[in-house]
Enzyme design. Structure first.
Site, PDB file in Angstrom:
ATOM      1  N   GLU A  67      -0.878  -6.889  12.098  1.00  0.00           N
ATOM      2  CA  GLU A  67      -0.870  -5.419  12.119  1.00  0.00           C
ATOM      3  C   GLU A  67      -2.019  -5.013  13.041  1.00  0.00           C
ATOM      4  O   GLU A  67      -3.182  -5.180  12.711  1.00  0.00           O
ATOM      5  CB  GLU A  67      -1.074  -4.827  10.730  1.00  0.00           C
ATOM      6  N   ASP A 119      -2.644  -7.894   7.529  1.00  0.00           N
ATOM      7  CA  ASP A 119      -3.022  -6.496   7.362  1.00  0.00           C
ATOM      8  C   ASP A 119      -4.269  -6.166   8.204  1.00  0.00           C
ATOM      9  O   ASP A 119      -5.254  -6.910   8.156  1.00  0.00           O
ATOM     10  CB  ASP A 119      -3.323  -6.294   5.868  1.00  0.00           C
TER      11      ASP A 119
HETATM   12  C1  GLC Z   1      -2.376  -1.494   6.098  1.00  0.00           C
HETATM   13  C2  GLC Z   1      -1.195  -1.370   5.176  1.00  0.00           C
HETATM   14  C3  GLC Z   1      -1.336  -0.104   4.383  1.00  0.00           C
HETATM   15  C4  GLC Z   1      -2.595  -0.174   3.576  1.00  0.00           C
HETATM   16  C5  GLC Z   1      -3.800  -0.446   4.488  1.00  0.00           C
HETATM   17  C6  GLC Z   1      -4.999  -0.846   3.692  1.00  0.00           C
HETATM   18  O1  GLC Z   1      -2.394  -0.506   7.058  1.00  0.00           O
HETATM   19  O2  GLC Z   1      -0.012  -1.411   5.903  1.00  0.00           O
HETATM   20  O3  GLC Z   1      -0.225   0.119   3.542  1.00  0.00           O
HETATM   21  O4  GLC Z   1      -2.793   1.027   2.882  1.00  0.00           O
HETATM   22  O5  GLC Z   1      -3.567  -1.510   5.363  1.00  0.00           O
HETATM   23  O6  GLC Z   1      -4.843  -2.135   3.176  1.00  0.00           O
END
Ligand code: GLC
Length: 540
Positions: A273, A209
């Protein structure tokens, strides 16, 4: 393993030849009639995922959480969320998936914890707590305002004053998601241990994440103001995230994780991500062997469904990534509008073309549950909203619930997702025309197209790992070669067109009546049609 040969998997790392699938577990399948999907629901649908041909399953967070941000606020990295099942369930899922040639990736959330996590409870208890420095604390400015100008990516200041100790703590998302201090070696070691804990339990990797923001500027300097030349997000927030994202030191942490992953041989994959532009994205691959194995490509994910734009992004990605680094392609996820809405606007021809494109690029495709049936965003009424962003910003922004609604398995009360009289945690949509059950029976369905394309990819070395080269095509048509003998073409226009110089055979077209047709020179391609063909060797 029905349509995959073992030798295929032996030649390339599994995450290069693989097709990934994101399970948003709360909305996948509910086995205990509480309206919430669970781990047993995933186990119960492994037959389906095997039939579809999926080899990597990324589970949205399964760990304990008070759900301020639906699992992305972790209260215990070593325990399973009671709504989702037990550790025994997860062990069984890992083992059962592995038996079917699929591997499990967990969602790792290292940037922040829940404010309920014991680490934060300890940290906020006093300025002298041994865990004080595990989070980012700073004094107010003399006028009492926050230590710097950083804004949360969920809107508002990234700092909250904690009256108990009269210092601010940093949170790049909700105030209930305090950011960890990644300058602290103890935090780094705690996460080393977390990675090893799960790898020891048999997981084959992590989707990480917001991995690009975990290390912050040590001096907490103000971000510079945005200019008209900046991206929309910087302009929206009024500042460029220079000091709270993409710091050079983040690469030390990612390299550290890569060493831990590599210690497990080829098994463990790191999928980041990385919501950044392509130049910065490339940096997260390190030298191609020492940072992320795969990184999500947000410029692609957020691009319009336009031949030229997508082609340029794919080609720039190919030229910027180091060595043989492997791109990752996705059209939807739990945060972004689904591609059947965003790209296809509900037009099934466009959904079919999008799926063919995703599954025929060089790189690892990551489908989001529901992509394979053309599920669209499902409007969620204000009173049914669960996403904190929708709740906070409606009606200006409806949040992310529309892309998180339950899987429509069957056209019946409960949708095959939950019991007939149970109210699912988010409303069901897509039952009329889109269910898995209906589409499995229809050879012309999107689901059967998805399954056949995945199957073709598994048995075709060109599609798994053959190099990409763009081909000449009329305006609005994107055509590319994969490896030696495979050509893909997608018509992104409302007009029919003709491709020249293709001799061979259509393997799969979005118009399934054309499968197996031989090609001799000129090939017609209908509006929003896609096809993949075997051709004779083409000149370099
Ligand atoms: C990432 C996740 C998202 C979440 C954010 C904070 O972007 O995909 O769903 O709200 O992180 O953890």
């Amino acid at each position: 393993m029905s349509r995959r040969s073992r030798s295929t998997l032996d030649r390339e790392p599994w995450w290069v030849s693989g097709v990934f699938y994101q399970v948003y577990i709360r909305s996948f399948a509910d086995t205990n009639d509480d309206g919430i999907g669970d781990i047993n629901g995933v186990i119960g649908h492994l037959d389906y995922l095997e039939w579809l041909g999926v080899t990597g399953i990324w589970l949205s967070p399964v760990t304990t959480s008070p759900d301020a941000d639906w699992g992305y606020d972790v209260a215990d990295y070593h325990a399973i969320h009671r709504d989702l099942g037990s550790m025994a369930d997860l062990d069984l899922l890992i083992a059962s998936a592995n038996q079917r040639g699929a591997r499990i990736l967990l969602d790792l959330v290292p940037n922040h914890t829940s404010d309920q996590h014991q680490w934060f409870v300890d940290s906020r208890s006093s300025r002298t707590s041994p865990r004080r420095d595990w989070y980012v604390w700073a004094d107010p400015k003399p006028d009492g305002s926050p230590p710097n100008n950083w804004v949360s990516s969920f809107g508002g200041p990234a700092w909250t004053l904690d009256p108990l100790t009269d210092q601010y703590y940093l949170h790049n998302h909700l105030a209930a998601q305090p950011d960890l201090n990644w300058w602290n070696e103890d935090v780094r070691q705690a996460f080393d241990e977390i990675l090893c804990f799960w790898m020891d339990r048999g997981v084959s990797g992590f989707r990480i994440d917001v991995c690009n923001i975990i290390v912050k500027d040590a001096e907490l300097r103000d971000n510079p103001p945005a200019t008209v030349h900046d991206d929309w997000e910087s302009r929206l927030f009024g500042q460029r995230p220079v000091y709270n994202a993409n710091r050079p030191e983040v690469h030390d942490v990612i390299r550290r994780w890569r060493r831990l992953a590599d210690a497990r041989g080829d098994r463990c994959v790191l999928l980041g991500e990385t919501p950044v532009d392509i130049g910065v994205l490339a940096e997260y691959y390190g030298d191609g062997t020492d940072e992320l194995h795969l990184a999500f490509n947000f410029p692609f994910l957020s691009a319009p469904f336009d031949a030229e734009t997508l082609r340029m992004i794919v080609e720039e990605t190919g030229s910027r990534l180091p060595g043989n680094a492997q791109p990752a392609w996705t059209g939807s996820n739990h945060d972004m509008s689904r591609f059947s809405t965003r790209w296809a606007d509900g037009d099934i021809r466009k959904s079919r073309a999008a799926l063919l494109m995703l599954l025929c690029l060089r790189g690892t495709p990551v489908l989001y549950q529901g992509d394979e049936i053309g599920l669209c965003d499902v409007p969620v009424a204000h009173e049914d909203m669960r996403d904190p962003l929708g709740v906070a910003y409606w009606p200006a922004y409806a949040g992310r619930d529309a892309m998180r609604t339950p899987m429509p398995w069957k056209n019946e009360p409960g949708g095959g997702f939950t019991g007939p009289s149970v109210r699912p945690w988010l409303p069901l949509g897509g039952l009329e025309s889109k269910t898995v059950e209906d589409q499995r029976k229809d050879p012309g369905s999107l689901l059967i197209l998805a399954r056949d394309l995945i199957g073709l990819r598994h048995i075709t070395p060109d599609l798994r790992s053959g190099r990409y080269a763009s081909l000449q095509a009329p305006h609005g048509i994107w055509s590319w070669r994969r490896g030696e003998n495979t050509v893909v073409a997608v018509n992104f226009t409302d007009n029919a067109a003709t491709l020249e110089g293709l001799e061979g055979e259509i393997l799969i077209a979005t118009d399934r009546a054309r499968d197996g047709t031989s090609l001799s020179g000129s090939v017609a391609i209908s509006p929003w049609e896609g096809l993949v063909a075997r051709v004779g060797s083409l000149p370099e």
